[in-house]
Design a protein around this motif. Structure first.
Motif, PDB file in Angstrom:
ATOM      1  N   ASN A   1      45.717  36.206  38.278  1.00  0.00           N
ATOM      2  CA  ASN A   1      45.484  37.499  38.913  1.00  0.00           C
ATOM      3  C   ASN A   1      45.406  38.619  37.890  1.00  0.00           C
ATOM      4  O   ASN A   1      45.366  39.786  38.229  1.00  0.00           O
TER       5      ASN A   1
ATOM      6  N   THR B   1      42.479  44.298  44.506  1.00  0.00           N
ATOM      7  CA  THR B   1      43.411  43.643  45.420  1.00  0.00           C
ATOM      8  C   THR B   1      44.687  44.475  45.446  1.00  0.00           C
ATOM      9  O   THR B   1      45.083  45.051  44.431  1.00  0.00           O
TER      10      THR B   1
ATOM     11  N   HIS C   1      41.358  41.933  50.645  1.00  0.00           N
ATOM     12  CA  HIS C   1      40.847  41.026  49.613  1.00  0.00           C
ATOM     13  C   HIS C   1      41.357  39.614  49.895  1.00  0.00           C
ATOM     14  O   HIS C   1      42.517  39.434  50.279  1.00  0.00           O
TER      15      HIS C   1
ATOM     16  N   GLN D   1      40.541  35.956  40.424  1.00  0.00           N
ATOM     17  CA  GLN D   1      40.274  36.412  41.787  1.00  0.00           C
ATOM     18  C   GLN D   1      40.427  37.920  41.959  1.00  0.00           C
ATOM     19  O   GLN D   1      40.111  38.449  43.005  1.00  0.00           O
ATOM     20  N   SER D   2      40.970  38.603  40.967  1.00  0.00           N
ATOM     21  CA  SER D   2      41.152  40.039  41.156  1.00  0.00           C
ATOM     22  C   SER D   2      40.659  40.807  39.929  1.00  0.00           C
ATOM     23  O   SER D   2      40.525  40.255  38.850  1.00  0.00           O
ATOM     24  N   LYS D   3      40.390  42.079  40.170  1.00  0.00           N
ATOM     25  CA  LYS D   3      39.952  42.950  39.080  1.00  0.00           C
ATOM     26  C   LYS D   3      40.945  44.088  38.946  1.00  0.00           C
ATOM     27  O   LYS D   3      41.392  44.629  39.962  1.00  0.00           O
TER      28      LYS D   3
ATOM     29  N   THR E   1      41.485  30.520  48.548  1.00  0.00           N
ATOM     30  CA  THR E   1      40.808  31.814  48.427  1.00  0.00           C
ATOM     31  C   THR E   1      39.967  31.787  47.156  1.00  0.00           C
ATOM     32  O   THR E   1      40.252  31.033  46.242  1.00  0.00           O
ATOM     33  N   GLY E   2      38.934  32.600  47.154  1.00  0.00           N
ATOM     34  CA  GLY E   2      38.090  32.683  45.967  1.00  0.00           C
ATOM     35  C   GLY E   2      36.673  32.255  46.277  1.00  0.00           C
ATOM     36  O   GLY E   2      36.215  32.387  47.416  1.00  0.00           O
TER      37      GLY E   2
ATOM     38  N   TYR F   1      42.348  37.317  48.038  1.00  0.00           N
ATOM     39  CA  TYR F   1      43.544  36.972  47.249  1.00  0.00           C
ATOM     40  C   TYR F   1      44.814  37.522  47.917  1.00  0.00           C
ATOM     41  O   TYR F   1      45.842  36.846  47.975  1.00  0.00           O
ATOM     42  N   ASP F   2      44.702  38.751  48.414  1.00  0.00           N
ATOM     43  CA  ASP F   2      45.855  39.359  49.097  1.00  0.00           C
ATOM     44  C   ASP F   2      46.194  38.582  50.372  1.00  0.00           C
ATOM     45  O   ASP F   2      47.349  38.254  50.617  1.00  0.00           O
TER      46      ASP F   2
END
Lengths: 414, 138
Positions: free
Chosen positions: B118, B73, A351, B51-53, A368-369, A353-354
């Motif tokens: 996040n 993520t 991902h 940015q994450s779910k 990121t994004g 974000y990671d």
């Protein structure tokens, strides 16, 4: 580190000397040297710009355009010299065509609000699919306000716009086409000159989002023949909060004022107010005269390096970055091979974000994004991407660090 | 094991890891192993960060709450896994009163920043909301 066409003997610019002008580039984050690759979001500032700001505040601070006193005249002169620098930088005909704004976003909103006043229900505006939200949402707001229709000029699988597709969308109802000269996500450079010919042939105006082009290669508004060009100071080594709207004089003349207030008036009575001449008609309130002076310092800085040299150096750097990235297993690089400024990518199933978080802890600043371009994300059927974007102070070694760090991060996700 | 003992266990895992990357490796490994029953991977169970779910579900039986979570993520998933480990098996009252100090102690405070977006704050809030709901049923 990787094979690639990086000309080690490139000597038009002394990058190490340039880096010395940017104190932040010597900083560390998490005990690692900072590798700043988020330049498409904002660039770092050279001493010359920061010192200009402090000198202006310490020795030349007075409100512009209305004081009879010495300081005010000094400040006014600096503000107007800045306008002249901008004019010269983009080769506009006259300083009447240079409106100072807060940035690209405000520049586009100005046009959408003011030029938008002249649109009627049923009129059409075309925006490209690769636009930043700043060049989409103002037109959507206008569409809902004025009952106009918004049409989308789509790009192909490589992220390239084709002028033939634009021709198919044009009609006698189209009043304006808005397109980025360079995509903030894909790095695609659009053929503005050719687009202008086609748009003008259909009787419409062309607005160019120059946020990602003006910092990276020579932009000549007369050669391009665009009707509007918007860009931001902070993406070209200047301060935040100052930007530019270029508009052809005859086009700006026909547009109603955007905001009302001081500076933009000629004469005010309660019965009738007449407005100031261009460009002041569009500059209500005290302008950011410190910001404009610092923008001039930034443009002077770039001009001293030579924007052609900046373009040539960055082009090598981006080529090298793309070449190196392409060697990473399971990488998807979005956008065409020929590009400027940015590389957006995803690695395997990691991902963004990671990957961005791990790169951050390795000292590397990337974005990121969705990069404020959700329609672009949708076109590639992804939620986000990792974006590395360069400026003139980045080095081949920093790209190598990016690549090594991506490989290191990848090992953490097995 | 109490909530604080579970937190202390996690803190012990992170102690001695000076390198950020080692800490993140621990989180990522937990994230990759953390799954939710697919029937709960629905919009009703989704907490969306910028940015994450993260999907969260909780069951309540014999006076104890059991959580499940998963993220798209690995880092948010790893944090969710730690929260699941710490809070599962406790009464709604214990969960409502829990002081989750482990995040600060393992050096992940930055992930609590709302600007980080996040969903971690929302994740913790949602877990406590489940506890409040179960508590009110009692």
């Amino acid at each position: 580190m990787c094979e690639g066409g990086f000309n080690q003997s490139y000597d038009m610019l002394d990058i190490n000397k340039i880096r010395e002008d940017f104190p932040i580039l010597g900083d560390t984050v998490y005990n690692r040297p900072l590798v700043y690759l988020d330049n498409a979001a904002t660039t770092q500032k050279p001493r010359q710009v920061v010192e200009c700001i402090s000198q202006c505040y310490y020795h030349r601070n007075a409100n512009v355009h209305r004081g009879v006193h010495y300081l005010s005249q000094e400040a006014t002169e600096a503000h107007e010299q800045a306008r002249e620098s901008v004019r010269s930088f983009i080769n506009a005909r006259s300083t009447s065509e240079i409106v100072f704004t807060r940035g690209t976003t405000e520049s586009i909103n100005l046009v959408a609000s003011s030029f938008g006043e002249t649109l009627k229900e049923g009129d059409e505006v075309i925006v490209s699919q690769m636009e930043h939200h700043s060049d989409i949402v103002p037109w959507q707001l206008l569409a809902s306000r004025r009952g106009i229709r918004l049409k989308v000029w789509k790009f192909d699988a490589d992220g390239v716009l084709h002028v033939d597709d634009l021709k198919a969308l044009l009609s006698d109802r189209v009043r304006l086409v808005a397109v980025a000269q360079a995509s903030n996500t894909l790095g695609t450079v659009n053929p503005i000159k050719e687009i202008a010919t086609v748009v003008h042939g259909a009787g419409a105006l062309l607005l160019v989002d120059g946020a990602q082009s003006v910092p990276h290669f020579p932009v000549d508004v007369r050669d391009l023949d665009c009707d509007f060009l918007a860009f931001s100071g902070h993406k070209i080594y200047g301060p935040t909060g100052i930007g530019v709207l270029y508009g052809k004089e005859q086009v700006l003349e026909r547009m109603p004022p955007y905001q009302g207030g001081g500076e933009m008036i000629d004469h005010v009575t309660f019965e009738k107010t007449t407005f100031n001449v261009l460009p002041y008609k569009f500059e209500a309130g005290t302008p950011d005269f410190i910001g404009s002076a610092a923008l001039k310092a930034a443009l002077d800085y770039v001009s001293a390096l030579g924007i052609e040299n900046v373009a040539a150096y960055e082009s090598q750097l981006v080529d090298y970055m793309i070449g190196c990235l392409a060697e990473i297993p399971q990488i998807r690089i979005f956008g065409p091979r020929q590009r400027i400024g940015v590389a957006s990518f995803l690695v395997g199933e990691i991902h963004p974000y990671d990957l961005g978080t791990i790169l951050d802890h390795l000292g590397i600043a990337v974005r990121t994004g969705h990069h404020c371009a959700q329609p672009t994300m949708d076109a590639f059927k992804v939620d986000g991407m990792v974006r590395a974007s360069v400026a003139v102070y980045n080095t081949k070694e920093e790209i190598d660090t990016l690549i090594e760090s991506i490989m290191r991060a990848m090992r953490m996700f097995h | 094991m109490t909530i604080n003992e579970a937190q202390d266990n996690i803190i012990a895992d992170f102690e001695g890891l000076d390198d950020w990357l080692d800490k993140y490796q621990l989180i990522i490994d937990r994230g990759m192993a953390q799954k939710i029953d697919p029937q709960y991977k629905t919009p009703q169970h989704l907490i969306e960060g910028c940015q994450s779910k993260v999907w969260i579900h909780a069951d309540y039986a014999d006076g104890k709450v059991t959580y499940q979570a998963e993220s798209n993520t690995e880092i948010a998933g790893g944090i969710a896994a730690m929260l699941v480990e710490i809070l599962s098996g406790h009464t709604p009252r214990e969960i409502m009163d829990a002081d989750l100090y482990f995040i600060d102690r393992i050096g992940l405070k930055e992930h609590l920043s709302p600007t980080r977006s996040n969903g971690m704050l929302a994740m913790m809030k949602q877990m406590k909301l489940y506890a409040i709901a179960f508590n009110s049923v009692n």
